[in-house]
Design an enzyme around this catalytic site. Structure first.
Site, PDB file in Angstrom:
ATOM      1  N   GLY A  10      14.473  28.110  31.883  1.00  0.00           N
ATOM      2  CA  GLY A  10      14.723  27.736  30.497  1.00  0.00           C
ATOM      3  C   GLY A  10      16.201  27.550  30.194  1.00  0.00           C
ATOM      4  O   GLY A  10      16.584  26.631  29.455  1.00  0.00           O
ATOM      5  N   GLN A  33       9.151  29.998  24.758  1.00  0.00           N
ATOM      6  CA  GLN A  33       8.218  31.046  24.317  1.00  0.00           C
ATOM      7  C   GLN A  33       6.886  30.472  23.832  1.00  0.00           C
ATOM      8  O   GLN A  33       6.049  31.216  23.324  1.00  0.00           O
ATOM      9  CB  GLN A  33       8.845  31.893  23.203  1.00  0.00           C
ATOM     10  CG  GLN A  33       9.979  32.793  23.672  1.00  0.00           C
ATOM     11  CD  GLN A  33       9.509  33.973  24.524  1.00  0.00           C
ATOM     12  OE1 GLN A  33       8.319  34.305  24.572  1.00  0.00           O
ATOM     13  NE2 GLN A  33      10.443  34.615  25.207  1.00  0.00           N
ATOM     14  N   HIS A  74       8.498  31.914  34.220  1.00  0.00           N
ATOM     15  CA  HIS A  74       8.236  33.365  34.191  1.00  0.00           C
ATOM     16  C   HIS A  74       7.703  33.854  32.847  1.00  0.00           C
ATOM     17  O   HIS A  74       7.403  35.040  32.685  1.00  0.00           O
ATOM     18  CB  HIS A  74       9.465  34.167  34.634  1.00  0.00           C
ATOM     19  CG  HIS A  74      10.587  34.269  33.650  1.00  0.00           C
ATOM     20  ND1 HIS A  74      10.767  35.379  32.865  1.00  0.00           N
ATOM     21  CD2 HIS A  74      11.593  33.430  33.348  1.00  0.00           C
ATOM     22  CE1 HIS A  74      11.849  35.214  32.121  1.00  0.00           C
ATOM     23  NE2 HIS A  74      12.369  34.030  32.392  1.00  0.00           N
ATOM     24  N   CYS A 130      20.963  42.840  21.674  1.00  0.00           N
ATOM     25  CA  CYS A 130      21.361  41.479  22.025  1.00  0.00           C
ATOM     26  C   CYS A 130      20.778  41.177  23.399  1.00  0.00           C
ATOM     27  O   CYS A 130      20.718  42.040  24.260  1.00  0.00           O
ATOM     28  CB  CYS A 130      22.879  41.408  22.068  1.00  0.00           C
ATOM     29  SG  CYS A 130      23.468  39.755  22.334  1.00  0.00           S
TER      30      CYS A 130
HETATM   31  C1  LIG Z   1      13.365  31.217  23.596  1.00  0.00           C
HETATM   32  C2  LIG Z   1      13.954  31.320  24.961  1.00  0.00           C
HETATM   33  N1  LIG Z   1      14.670  30.296  25.447  1.00  0.00           N
HETATM   34  C3  LIG Z   1      15.217  30.329  26.664  1.00  0.00           C
HETATM   35  C4  LIG Z   1      15.077  31.433  27.476  1.00  0.00           C
HETATM   36  C5  LIG Z   1      15.714  31.434  28.832  1.00  0.00           C
HETATM   37  O1  LIG Z   1      14.773  31.176  29.844  1.00  0.00           O
HETATM   38  P1  LIG Z   1      15.046  31.605  31.354  1.00  0.00           P
HETATM   39  O2  LIG Z   1      14.899  33.083  31.414  1.00  0.00           O
HETATM   40  O3  LIG Z   1      14.008  30.886  32.152  1.00  0.00           O
HETATM   41  O4  LIG Z   1      16.417  31.138  31.687  1.00  0.00           O
HETATM   42  C6  LIG Z   1      14.349  32.536  27.014  1.00  0.00           C
HETATM   43  C7  LIG Z   1      14.212  33.759  27.833  1.00  0.00           C
HETATM   44  O5  LIG Z   1      13.959  34.835  27.386  1.00  0.00           O
HETATM   45  C8  LIG Z   1      13.767  32.472  25.722  1.00  0.00           C
HETATM   46  O6  LIG Z   1      13.056  33.482  25.217  1.00  0.00           O
END
Ligand SMILES: Cc1ncc(COP(=O)(O)O)c(C=O)c1O
Length: 401
Positions: free
Chosen positions: A71, A184, A206, A333
């Protein structure tokens, strides 16, 4: 890991057995997908199958889906990719970005970087007190030089689902790139990128029982982004680097399962959410639930609970150490380096005290109905311990000789 006590599925999900088996199988097909000999054939077939499963989950065509490391990379790519394209086309032009104050750090930090580096103007929209950004507030924030709007589909802390279709409609035909962080949402609620109408949508394996370090970006046909990672021309020239074949195939298996079980899971999680609300209200009558009142606007696996007067940090520590229950702090955080108050809850208008008393609870595939009672009993017990500790000595302690 004890699954019974795991109530933090929004942080990450356990890798499902289908994804583990697919990983092992694909890892044995070791040939480099870019090679030309026959040994590559099964690898190519594995990758195509995974791409198809992910496209089904996201609601897009196979030429619109690109694999990434997750993400964070997808969000970086979408926002920086537009900026690199725009600035190459019109250097010196000032640009305006609109984001929501609810965004994950992988959007917030990229926008801070763009602000610092390209001196662009940024509007950060506060949601209403239920965690929703309205299409009207996006419309009102538009400027003649607005180039990018980035609004997440589902919030990670309170589970609020944003009206992406309405926002797409507002932005249509305005030459504004609309990015949606779908991390999410994809695999948890029904997502159809074509129907939702955004230009780019990120997702992460994940969060739906696939491996960590693997995700993707949907790029609507006709939209061009500058690549973030240049290299050997993989992913149709848009994302260099030898494909993480086993990870992608594993994520594909998880995506297939998520598609097959989506309706059933939605129903089950809604039932759990209802049980959690009822039992918590009964056992801890002061509890307040943050987020949408209309539950169809909330991802049903997510609950943000505030227990006034109780420090969430202390509550989480008791749950962890006495009961082996894992939850997240609404107040922590996400990068764990600085303990600052949740920007999401503050943007919804909660007071500092309310934010400090908030816990995020998220259920998932391996949560059983009886785990809800285990959880709510443990919370009630922990709250009564904390209430006793915080009472003045004269009220609570009678010295016995
Ligand atoms: C809303 C949101 N965006 C992006 C991410 C980042 O994703 P990744 O852990 O695959 O880098 C997260 C991870 O918790 C998330 O909750």
């Amino acid at each position: 890991m004890s699954i019974q006590g795991y109530f933090d599925y929004n942080a990450t999900t356990p890798v499902c057995s289908e994804a583990i088996n697919a990983f092992v199988n694909a890892a044995k097909a070791f040939a480099n997908p870019s090679s030309k000999y026959a040994l590559v054939k099964p690898v190519g077939a594995f990758l195509s199958e995974a791409r198809e499963s992910l496209c089904k989950l996201v609601g897009c065509a196979t030429d619109e889906l690109f694999f990434t490391s997750g993400g964070t990379e997808s969000n970086n790519w979408a926002l920086k990719g537009v900026f690199l394209r725009e600035f190459t086309a019109a250097p010196g032009e000032s640009a305006h970005i609109i984001i929501s104050a609810l965004e994950h750090s992988s959007i917030l930090e990229v926008v801070r970087y763009l602000e610092r580096t390209f001196h662009c103007e940024v509007s950060r929209l506060n949601p209403d007190n239920e965690g929703i950004i309205s299409a009207e507030s996006v419309l009102a924030a538009l400027r003649p030089n607005t180039r990018v709007v980035s609004i997440m589909l589902a919030n990670n802390e309170v589970g609020s689902i944003q009206p992406i279709c309405d926002i797409s409609r507002v932005l249509r035909d305005r030459n504004i790139h609309f990015h949606v962080d779908g991390v999410q949402a994809v695999g948890k609620i029904k997502v159809d990128a074509h129907m939702l109408g955004m230009d780019t949508l990120s997702f992460s394996g994940h969060k739906f029982y696939g491996p960590k370090g693997c995700g993707g970006l949907y790029i609507r046909r006709g939209v061009t982004l500058e690549p973030l990672i240049h290299g050997g021309g993989q992913e149709r020239g848009y994302r260099g680097g030898t494909e993480a074949v086993a990870m992608i195939v594993s994520m594909g298996a998880a995506a297939k399962l998520a598609s097959e079980q989506l309706d059933e899971n939605l129903q089950r999680f809604a039932q759990y959410s209802d049980l959690l609300r009822k039992q918590l209200t009964q056992k801890v009558p002061t509890v307040v639930f943050n987020g949408p009142k209309n539950l169809s606007m909330q991802v049903p696996n997510t609950l943000s609970i505030c227990i006034p007067g109780i420090r969430a940090e202390a509550l989480a520590a008791i749950l962890d150490n006495l009961n082996g229950i894992q939850v997240s702090l609404g107040s922590a955080c996400s990068n764990n380096k600085t303990m600052s108050l949740s920007h999401v809850l503050l943007s919804m208008g909660l007071t500092d005290e309310e934010v400090k008393s908030t816990l995020r609870v998220s259920v998932g595939l391996y949560t059983q109905e009886e785990d809800i009672k285990f959880f709510t009993d443990a919370v009630a017990n922990a709250v009564s311990i904390l209430n006793r500790i915080s009472k003045p000595v004269s009220e609570d302690h009678v010295l016995t000789t």
